[in-house]
Structures are given as C-alpha cells and as structure tokens.
Design an enzyme around this catalytic site. Structure first.
Site, PDB file in Angstrom:
ATOM      1  N   SER A 145       0.856  -1.194   0.000  1.00 15.91           N
ATOM      2  CA  SER A 145       0.000   0.000   0.000  1.00 15.91           C
ATOM      3  C   SER A 145       0.887   1.237   0.000  1.00 15.91           C
ATOM      4  CB  SER A 145      -0.882   0.019   1.261  1.00 15.91           C
ATOM      5  OG  SER A 145      -1.317   1.347   1.489  1.00 15.91           O
TER       6      SER A 145
ATOM      7  N   HIS B  97      -1.042  -1.132  -4.369  1.00 13.57           N
ATOM      8  CA  HIS B  97      -2.323  -0.849  -3.700  1.00 13.57           C
ATOM      9  C   HIS B  97      -2.425   0.651  -3.399  1.00 13.57           C
ATOM     10  CE1 HIS B  97      -5.854  -2.038  -1.251  1.00 13.57           C
ATOM     11  NE2 HIS B  97      -5.440  -1.182  -0.344  1.00 13.57           N
TER      12      HIS B  97
ATOM     13  N   ASP C 277      -4.529   3.539  -1.627  1.00 13.63           N
ATOM     14  CA  ASP C 277      -5.574   3.832  -0.638  1.00 13.63           C
ATOM     15  C   ASP C 277      -6.122   5.238  -0.834  1.00 13.63           C
ATOM     16  OD1 ASP C 277      -3.838   1.783   1.643  1.00 13.63           O
ATOM     17  OD2 ASP C 277      -5.869   1.462   0.877  1.00 13.63           O
TER      18      ASP C 277
ATOM     19  N   MET D 229      -8.637   8.061   0.028  1.00 12.20           N
ATOM     20  CA  MET D 229      -9.487   8.463   1.159  1.00 12.20           C
ATOM     21  C   MET D 229      -9.949   9.907   0.983  1.00 12.20           C
ATOM     22  SD  MET D 229      -7.153   6.896   4.230  1.00 12.20           S
ATOM     23  CE  MET D 229      -6.477   5.222   4.119  1.00 12.20           C
TER      24      MET D 229
ATOM     25  N   HIS E 248      -8.222   1.144  -4.010  1.00 18.09           N
ATOM     26  CA  HIS E 248      -9.151   0.866  -2.905  1.00 18.09           C
ATOM     27  C   HIS E 248      -9.833   2.185  -2.561  1.00 18.09           C
ATOM     28  CE1 HIS E 248      -9.530  -0.174   1.681  1.00 18.09           C
ATOM     29  NE2 HIS E 248     -10.704  -0.055   1.082  1.00 18.09           N
TER      30      HIS E 248
ATOM     31  N   MET F 210     -11.988   4.485  -0.563  1.00 20.75           N
ATOM     32  CA  MET F 210     -12.649   4.723   0.727  1.00 20.75           C
ATOM     33  C   MET F 210     -13.253   6.122   0.636  1.00 20.75           C
ATOM     34  SD  MET F 210      -9.640   3.060   3.049  1.00 20.75           S
ATOM     35  CE  MET F 210      -8.447   3.233   1.713  1.00 20.75           C
TER      36      MET F 210
ATOM     37  N   MET G 259     -11.286  -6.131   5.075  1.00 17.89           N
ATOM     38  CA  MET G 259     -10.514  -5.200   5.903  1.00 17.89           C
ATOM     39  C   MET G 259     -10.225  -5.856   7.245  1.00 17.89           C
ATOM     40  SD  MET G 259     -10.036  -2.651   4.013  1.00 17.89           S
ATOM     41  CE  MET G 259      -9.229  -1.642   5.257  1.00 17.89           C
TER      42      MET G 259
ATOM     43  N   ASP H 235      -6.528  -6.833   3.970  1.00 21.47           N
ATOM     44  CA  ASP H 235      -5.956  -5.485   4.000  1.00 21.47           C
ATOM     45  C   ASP H 235      -5.964  -4.883   5.402  1.00 21.47           C
ATOM     46  OD1 ASP H 235      -6.891  -2.396   2.243  1.00 21.47           O
ATOM     47  OD2 ASP H 235      -5.145  -2.949   3.427  1.00 21.47           O
TER      48      ASP H 235
HETATM   49  C1  DX5 Z   1      -6.375   1.286   5.617  1.00 21.97           C
HETATM   50  C2  DX5 Z   1      -5.914   0.882   4.218  1.00 21.97           C
HETATM   51  C3  DX5 Z   1      -4.854  -0.186   4.258  1.00 21.97           C
HETATM   52  C4  DX5 Z   1      -3.591   0.249   5.006  1.00 21.97           C
HETATM   53  C5  DX5 Z   1      -2.652  -0.916   5.154  1.00 21.97           C
HETATM   54  O1  DX5 Z   1      -7.525   2.091   5.501  1.00 21.97           O
HETATM   55  O2  DX5 Z   1      -6.981   0.399   3.457  1.00 21.97           O
HETATM   56  O3  DX5 Z   1      -4.507  -0.543   2.919  1.00 21.97           O
HETATM   57  O4  DX5 Z   1      -2.942   1.278   4.291  1.00 21.97           O
HETATM   58  O5  DX5 Z   1      -1.556  -0.456   5.899  1.00 21.97           O
HETATM   59  P1  DX5 Z   1      -0.835  -1.432   6.947  1.00 21.97           P
HETATM   60  O6  DX5 Z   1      -0.351  -2.616   6.121  1.00 21.97           O
HETATM   61  O7  DX5 Z   1       0.294  -0.622   7.493  1.00 21.97           O
HETATM   62  O8  DX5 Z   1      -1.884  -1.838   7.946  1.00 21.97           O
HETATM   63 ZN    ZN Z   2      -6.409  -0.445   1.440  1.00 21.67          ZN
END
Ligand code: DX5
Ligand code: ZN
Length: 218
Positions: free
Chosen positions: A6, A31, A33, A35, A65, A67, A136, A174
C-alpha cells in the site's frame, strides 16, 4: 499468493522511485488507498497520482481501494487514470449493482471492500458479479494499525461461501498484515495481501517482501 504494497506508507516525496523499488523487490500489485476525509477520517490522493505513475512507466496492476463516498465519479476517474482493479465499500455506494457495472464497463476488475463490522451477507446477492473481495482486517483510514484477529474466521466463512457457490472470487486482505499475521490469513483462504507499514517501514524492501512470502510456509 500476491503481495500488494500500500503506497499509503510510502515516502510521497519520491513516490515514483518507491513504487519502482517495491516492484523490483518482488511486489506484484500496487495498492492505492484513496481516502476522502468523508467516508474515512483521512485524506490521501486523487486519480492524478495514478496517471502520474503510469506516465512514470509503472506497468504493474494498480489496485485502487476507494474509501470515498459517493463512489461512481471516482470509479470513472481512476479507471480513466489507469487503474487495473477498483474496489469500493458497498455502504459507500448509492446503488451497488450500478457501481459494480460501472467498474466492469470501464474495463477494470471489480472488488467489494468489507469493513470488520460489515457482515458477509451484504455482498451475497452480488458475489457472482465481482472478481475479488477486500476483507478489511483493520478499520479503514490509516496504515500501521493492529490486525483484527476476528477477521480470520470471516475469511474462512467467505472462502466457504465462494466454494459452496462454485465461484472464482479472489480474497484480498488489508490491514495489519506482517510476518506474524499473514499465515493465519493465508491459511483461512486469502490470496492477495496488502501490506503498507510492514514493507515501507523496512529498510530493505526485498527482505520485507520475502519475509512475508516465507512466513506462510512456516
Ligand atoms: C487502511 C488501508 C490499508 C492500510 C494498510 O484504511 O486500506 O490498505 O494502508 O496499511 P498497513 O499494512 O500498514 O496496515
Ligand atoms: Zn487499502
């Protein structure tokens, strides 16, 4: 088993180099993320980062991903920016079937992301329409959180549901994935492993990625 670093935990001051380095170190998928400080209490980046990495020469699968809420406009924008896979949270979509079709119409693999508190039945009616489920193992919003152990049983139940329905839906896990948690997720049926801090907080990416691969053989 596929490793998806990620980039949330990467050094954004040199993101192109970071992605080149983890891919050279043996990662399979990148990956993203995404947000919006609305669906989750954090704000990251938009589709321009995806197009910038494609322009930089990243050819690996980019696993977006989302969010965010609403999702449809971001599905289109990230697909146009070069995403290969797009997952979103069912509770963030106004119309689940329409959002799933939108990802597929844009030529991307489609996944549904389930928070620890979201039960499997939420996706039962559409499981046959999707390519993967993102389980998750932390509550979304931040990297570096602790793996939620109850997730292992959820992965097992999802795997059984996929087998019972004779589907070929992949399970991606994840959050909090590291050397000591990856094997329980793998044994439960997960095949794609997102890891942010376990990889990017290490000095040697090759070593941290091989440690994840070795950990499932123990
Ligand atoms: C959290 C993300 C994950 C996160 C994973 O909202 O969706 O992908 O970045 O990070 P680690 O591996 O450090 O938990
Ligand atoms: Zn993620």
């Amino acid at each position: 088993m596929l490793i998806a670093p990620s980039i949330l935990s990467a050094d954004f001051a040199k993101l192109g180099q970071e992605v080149d380095d983890v891919l050279a170190a043996g990662a399979d998928i990148v990956h993203f993320d995404v947000m919006d400080n609305h669906y989750v209490p954090n704000l990251t980046f938009g589709p321009m980062i995806c197009s910038a990495l494609r322009k930089h020469g990243v050819s690996a699968n980019i696993d977006v991903h989302l969010m965010v809420t609403p999702v449809d406009s971001m599905i289109e924008a990230f697909a146009d920016a070069g995403a290969s896979m797009i997952s979103f949270h069912p509770d963030a979509s106004i119309h689940l079937d329409r959002s799933i079709s939108l990802v597929k119409d844009k030529g991307c693999k489609v996944g549904l992301a389930l928070n620890p508190g979201t039960p499997l039945y939420v996706i039962e009616e559409v499981l046959h329409k999707i390519d993967y489920v993102l389980i998750m193992s932390v509550n979304p919003g931040f990297g570096g959180q602790t793996f939620i152990r109850e997730t292992v049983d959820k992965i097992k139940r999802l795997k059984q549901l996929i087998v019972d329905k004779r589907l070929s839906v992949a399970i991606e896990v994840d959050g909090g994935i590291n050397e000591s948690t990856i094997k329980s997720a793998y044994d439960a049926g997960a095949e794609i492993f997102v890891a942010g801090s376990a990889i990017f907080n290490a000095k040697d990416y090759k070593q941290s990625i091989s440690a994840l691969r070795d950990a499932i053989k123990k």
